[in-house]
Design a protein around this motif. Structure first.
Motif, short mmCIF file in Angstrom:
data_model
loop_
_atom_site.label_atom_id
_atom_site.label_comp_id
_atom_site.label_asym_id
_atom_site.label_seq_id
_atom_site.Cartn_x
_atom_site.Cartn_y
_atom_site.Cartn_z
N ILE A 77 0.87 -1.18 0.00
CA ILE A 77 0.00 0.00 0.00
C ILE A 77 0.90 1.23 0.00
O ILE A 77 1.85 1.32 0.78
N GLN A 78 0.63 2.16 -0.90
CA GLN A 78 1.48 3.34 -1.05
C GLN A 78 0.89 4.54 -0.32
O GLN A 78 -0.32 4.73 -0.29
N PRO A 79 1.78 5.36 0.27
CA PRO A 79 1.32 6.53 1.01
C PRO A 79 1.08 7.71 0.07
O PRO A 79 1.27 7.61 -1.14
N LEU A 80 0.68 8.83 0.64
CA LEU A 80 0.76 10.10 -0.07
C LEU A 80 2.25 10.43 -0.17
O LEU A 80 3.04 9.96 0.64
N TYR A 81 2.64 11.25 -1.14
CA TYR A 81 4.05 11.65 -1.23
C TYR A 81 4.12 13.17 -1.08
O TYR A 81 4.27 13.89 -2.04
N PRO A 82 3.96 13.66 0.19
CA PRO A 82 3.88 15.11 0.37
C PRO A 82 5.22 15.79 0.08
O PRO A 82 6.28 15.26 0.38
N GLU A 83 5.13 16.96 -0.55
CA GLU A 83 6.32 17.78 -0.86
C GLU A 83 6.03 19.18 -0.34
O GLU A 83 4.93 19.68 -0.52
N ASP A 84 7.01 19.79 0.28
CA ASP A 84 6.85 21.18 0.69
C ASP A 84 8.19 21.84 0.42
O ASP A 84 9.17 21.59 1.13
N GLN A 85 8.25 22.64 -0.64
CA GLN A 85 9.52 23.18 -1.13
C GLN A 85 10.39 23.70 0.00
O GLN A 85 9.99 24.56 0.76
N GLY A 86 11.60 23.12 0.12
CA GLY A 86 12.55 23.62 1.11
C GLY A 86 12.32 23.12 2.53
O GLY A 86 13.19 23.22 3.37
N VAL A 87 11.12 22.58 2.81
CA VAL A 87 10.83 22.13 4.18
C VAL A 87 10.83 20.60 4.26
O VAL A 87 11.33 20.01 5.21
N LEU A 88 10.24 19.96 3.22
CA LEU A 88 10.08 18.51 3.31
C LEU A 88 10.07 17.87 1.93
O LEU A 88 9.46 18.39 1.01
N SER A 89 10.76 16.74 1.80
CA SER A 89 10.56 15.93 0.59
C SER A 89 10.42 14.46 1.01
O SER A 89 11.05 14.01 1.97
N THR A 90 9.54 13.76 0.30
CA THR A 90 9.26 12.34 0.59
C THR A 90 9.69 11.55 -0.64
O THR A 90 9.30 11.91 -1.75
N SER A 91 10.47 10.49 -0.46
CA SER A 91 10.90 9.73 -1.64
C SER A 91 11.11 8.26 -1.27
O SER A 91 11.12 7.89 -0.10
N CYS A 92 11.28 7.45 -2.31
CA CYS A 92 11.51 6.02 -2.12
C CYS A 92 13.01 5.80 -2.02
O CYS A 92 13.77 6.35 -2.81
N TYR A 93 13.42 4.98 -1.07
CA TYR A 93 14.86 4.79 -0.81
C TYR A 93 15.18 3.31 -0.96
O TYR A 93 14.67 2.46 -0.22
N LEU A 94 16.02 2.98 -1.97
CA LEU A 94 16.28 1.57 -2.29
C LEU A 94 17.48 1.00 -1.54
O LEU A 94 17.68 -0.21 -1.51
N GLN A 95 18.30 1.87 -0.94
CA GLN A 95 19.56 1.38 -0.36
C GLN A 95 19.37 0.72 1.01
O GLN A 95 20.26 0.04 1.49
N ASP A 96 18.22 0.94 1.63
CA ASP A 96 17.99 0.35 2.95
C ASP A 96 16.49 0.19 3.13
O ASP A 96 15.71 1.03 2.68
N ALA A 97 16.08 -0.91 3.76
CA ALA A 97 14.65 -1.14 3.98
C ALA A 97 14.48 -2.10 5.14
O ALA A 97 15.41 -2.81 5.51
N TRP A 98 13.29 -2.10 5.72
CA TRP A 98 13.00 -3.07 6.77
C TRP A 98 12.55 -4.38 6.14
O TRP A 98 13.00 -5.45 6.49
N CYS A 99 11.68 -4.28 5.14
CA CYS A 99 11.15 -5.48 4.52
C CYS A 99 10.83 -5.18 3.07
O CYS A 99 10.19 -4.17 2.78
N GLY A 100 11.26 -6.02 2.14
CA GLY A 100 10.98 -5.79 0.72
C GLY A 100 12.15 -5.11 0.05
O GLY A 100 13.31 -5.45 0.30
N GLY A 101 11.87 -4.12 -0.79
CA GLY A 101 12.94 -3.53 -1.58
C GLY A 101 13.25 -2.08 -1.27
O GLY A 101 14.26 -1.55 -1.75
N SER A 102 12.38 -1.41 -0.51
CA SER A 102 12.61 0.02 -0.29
C SER A 102 11.95 0.49 0.99
O SER A 102 11.04 -0.15 1.51
N SER A 103 12.43 1.64 1.47
CA SER A 103 11.78 2.30 2.59
C SER A 103 11.32 3.67 2.11
O SER A 103 11.60 4.06 0.98
N LEU A 104 10.62 4.39 2.98
CA LEU A 104 10.16 5.75 2.64
C LEU A 104 11.10 6.74 3.32
O LEU A 104 11.26 6.70 4.53
#
Length: 554
Positions: free
Chosen positions: A362-389
Motif C-alpha cells: 500500500i502506497q502513502p501520499l508523497y507530500p512535498e513542501d519546497q525547502g521544508v520537506l521531501s518524501t521519496s523512495c529509498y532503495l539502499q535500505d529497507a525493513w522489509c521488501g525492496g525500499s523504505s520511505l
C-alpha cells in the motif's frame, strides 16, 4: 503452451488475444490460473462515482507486455513502476493488440491501492475495418457474442472493465449497431464485475467516419450515452472543454479529457508542463485521462527515474483529488515492488535486482513542501521488501517539529487501535530527534480519547500512548514492539477512542531541544501498521485442502 508460459524459462506469463477468432474461442483454462488477480479491489472514500473530477491513467509503453508480463517477477534492473495510486482513480493498460488483458501484477498492485484496472479492446487500420464488419454488421448475435466474451474475460481474470477504441471507418450497417454493442457490453460488464466500467475513446463518429473530435458533441454523443464515460483525443482547446461541459450536463465527471504527456500534436502542455493542461481541465470540472506518463521513464531515462517521477507527479498534485483508505488493518513496508536488494527484518538478505509489482505495498501520499520537506523512495535500505520511505526536511528556527501526512483515512474509529512504527534516523546527530505517530479525527463533536471524562484534544489531534511492551494476548503478533534491529527502532502505540472518525495518520519528527537555528533531518520509515485491536485478537481463519499441481522439478 507458449501463450501461458515463457518458452525460455517456463515461467507463467500474462498475455493478450489477437483478432476476433482468438477472442471468440477464449475459454478459461487451468494454465491461466496464474493470471487471475489475487487481490480484491480495496474499498475507498469517497467512492469512485462520487461527484468530483476523476483522474484516469492510460499506461502505454513500447507495445506493452514487457518485464511486467512475468507473473512471478523477474530480475530486472531499473524497471518502470507506478506508485502514486492515491492521486489517481482508474488505471488502463493499453497496447495495440485486439484484446489487451492487463498483466495481473498491475491489477494486484492497483487493487491493493483501491484503483480499478481496465483492459483495452482496439480495432485499427484496414484489419480493424474487417474485424468490425464481421462482428458489428453481423447483427445482434455476432456483437452480443463479443460483448459476452469481453465481460467473461474481465470477470475471470478479476480486472474491472474495458476501454473501447474503434480507430477505423465503419460501414453504415456496422456503425448502426455500434451503440447497441456498447450498451450490451456495458450492461454485461456491470452485471459480471462489481463496480465494472466501460469507457469509449473519441474516434469514430455516428456516421462511421473516423475523425477525432477532442470534445463531446452531437457527432459522438450517441456512444457516450450508452457507456460509463468518454476519453477524448488530445488536441483540444479551451472552447471545446466548455462545450463538452455544457453538453455532458450532470455527467461532466464522465468526460475524461485526454492529455498526452509526450505532448505530440497541438496540445496545451506535456512533459513537465502537463500541469497547464490539468489546470484548464479542472476549471471546467472535467475528469482527466493522462496518457503515457511513462514519458518520465522513456524520455528522461531510467537512471534518475524515481526522482523524476516524484517531480512529475508532485507538479500535478494540486489538480489531483486524492482518495482515502477506509478499512483496517492498514499495514505497509512502502515497498515499490522492485529493488536492488531484498531486505528482511532490516537485513539485506539477497542482493541483486528484482521486479514484481504484485509485491508492491500500500502506497502513502508523497507530500512535498519546497525547502521544508521531501518524501521519496529509498532503495539502499529497507525493513522489509525492496525500499523504505525517506523523509528529508528541516525544522524551521524556533519550531519544534514537522508533521508528515502519510495517509488520509476515512472511517469510524474502532474503540481501541494498536499502531506500530519502525524507523531509522540518518545523519550526523540522530539522537537530536524523536519520531512518533499522530492520528487526527474528524469533527464528530462527540469524539473522546480513552474515558469520556478526559477533555477532547484541540483540533482532534491524538498522540497514541506509547507502549513499552505489547498487551498480553497480542504478544505473538506484535513481536514488533521489540523487534528493531540493524539500526531500526521499533515503537508500539495504543489509542482508545469513543465515537470518533479517523481522518489522517501523520509521522511527527521533533527536536529534543528547542533551537534558534533550523535543523535538517533524514528519517527512513520501514513499516507502519494501524490495527483494530479487537480483530487482531481474533484467531485467523483455518486453511483447508491445499493442493499443489503442475510440479516442475529443476
Amino acid at each position: 503452451p507458449a501463450r501461458y508460459f515463457d518458452t525460455k524459462t517456463t515461467e507463467p506469463i500474462s498475455f493478450f488475444l489477437s483478432g476476433l477468432e482468438e477472442l471468440l474461442a477464449w475459454q478459461p483454462n487451468s494454465n491461466d490460473e496464474f493470471n487471475v488477480s489475487a487481490v480484491p479491489l480495496a474499498r475507498r472514500q469517497p467512492p469512485l462515482l462520487s461527484k468530483r473530477p476523476r483522474t484516469l491513467v492510460c499506461h502505454d509503453m513500447r507495445g506493452g507486455y514487457l518485464e511486467d508480463r512475468f507473473i512471478q517477477g523477474s530480475a530486472t534492473s531499473n524497471p518502470y513502476v507506478f506508485y502514486h495510486w492515491r492521486y489517481i482513480d482508474i488505471f488502463v493498460y493499453f497496447s495495440h493488440h485486439t484484446v489487451t488483458i492487463p498483466p495481473v501484477v498491475w491489477t494486484n498492485a492497483a487493487h491493493r491501492n483501491s484503483v480499478p484496472v481496465l483492459g483495452t479492446f482496439i480495432t485499427e487500420w484496414t484489419d480493424g475495418e474487417k474485424l468490425c464488419e464481421a462482428f458489428l454488421a453481423g447483427g445482434e448475435e455476432a456483437y452480443g457474442a463479443v460483448a459476452e466474451q469481453l465481460a467473461r474475460i474481465a470477470q475471470h481474470y478479476r480486472f474491472d472493465g474495458w476501454l473501447v477504441n474503434i480507430e477505423n471507418t465503419l460501414s453504415a450497417a456496422a456503425v448502426g449497431n455500434l451503440p447497441l454493442f456498447l450498451r450490451e457490453l456495458t450492461a454485461r460488464v456491470h452485471s459480471a464485475v462489481p463496480g465494472g466500467l466501460v469507457i469509449w475513446y473519441d474516434s469514430v463518429l455516428k456516421d462511421g467516419t473516423l475523425r477525432w473530435q477532442n470534445e463531446l458533441n452531437d457527432q459522438n454523443r450517441v456512444f457516450f450515452d450508452v457507456c460509463d464515460g468518454l476519453f477524448t483525443n488530445y488536441n483540444w482547446k479551451e472552447e471545446q472543454l466548455e462545450r463538452s461541459q455544457r453538453m455532458a450536463g450532470p455527467r461532466q465527471n464522465d468526460i475524461y479529457v485526454g492529455v498526452d504527456v509526450f505532448g505530440r500534436g497541438d496540445v496545451i502542455g506535456g512533459g513537465f508542463d502537463t500541469y497547464k493542461s490539468l489546470r484548464l481541465i479542472r476549471q471546467f470540472g472535467l475528469s482527466a485521462a493522462i496518457f503515457a506518463p511513462g514519458w518520465v521513464y522513456e524520455h528522461l531515462g531510467k537512471e534518475n527515474f524515481l526522482q523524476n517521477e516524484n517531480r512529475f507527479w508532485g507538479s500535478l498534485a494540486e489538480y489531483l483529488p486524492t482518495h482515502s483508505i477506509c478499512t483496517l488493518p492498514l499495514t505497509t513496508s512502502f515497498s515499490l515492488g522492485m529493488g536492488t536488494s531484498t531486505f528482511l527484518d532490516g537485513k539485506d538478505e539477497d542482493s541483486g535486482p528484482w521486479y514484481d509489482l504484485s509485491a508492491q505495498d500500500i502506497q502513502p501520499l508523497y507530500p512535498e513542501d519546497q525547502g521544508v520537506l521531501s518524501t521519496s523512495c529509498y532503495l539502499q535500505d529497507a525493513w522489509c521488501g525492496g525500499s523504505s520511505l525517506q523523509l528529508q526536511g528541516t525544522i524551521p528556527p524556533g519550531e519544534e517539529r514537522v508533521a508528515v501526512r502519510l495517509f488520509s483515512l476515512q472511517m469510524p474509529a474502532p474503540p481501541k487501535l494498536f499502531l506500530t512504527l519502525l524507523y531509522k534516523l540518518e545523519g550526523p546527530q540522530p539522537d537530536d530527534f524523536t519520531v512518533a505517530l499522530e492520528v487526527t479525527t474528524g469533527d464528530s463533536g462527540m469524539c473522546f480519547e480513552g474515558n469520556p471524562t478526559s477533555l477532547p484534544e484541540p483540533n482532534g489531534r491524538y498522540h497514541p500512548r506509547f507502549l513499552p511492551a505489547p498487551p498480553p494476548g497480542l504478544a505473538k503478533l506484535l513481536a514488533a514492539c521489540q523487534r528493531g534491529s540493524h539500526g531500526w527502532t521499533s515503537r508500539c502505540y495504543e489509542l482508545e477512542l469513543q465515537d470518533c472518525s479517523l481522518q489522517d495518520l501523520f509521522v511527527i519528527v521533533s527536536r529534543q531541544q528547542p533551537s534558534p537555528q533550523e535543523t535538517s533531518f533524514t528519517c527512513l520509515l520501514g513499516e507502519v501498521r494501524v490495527l483494530d485491536t479487537a480483530s487482531v485478537a481474533a484467531s485467523p481463519p483455518q486453511v483447508y485442502n491445499v493442493t499443489a499441481s503442475q510440479l516442475w522439478w529443476q
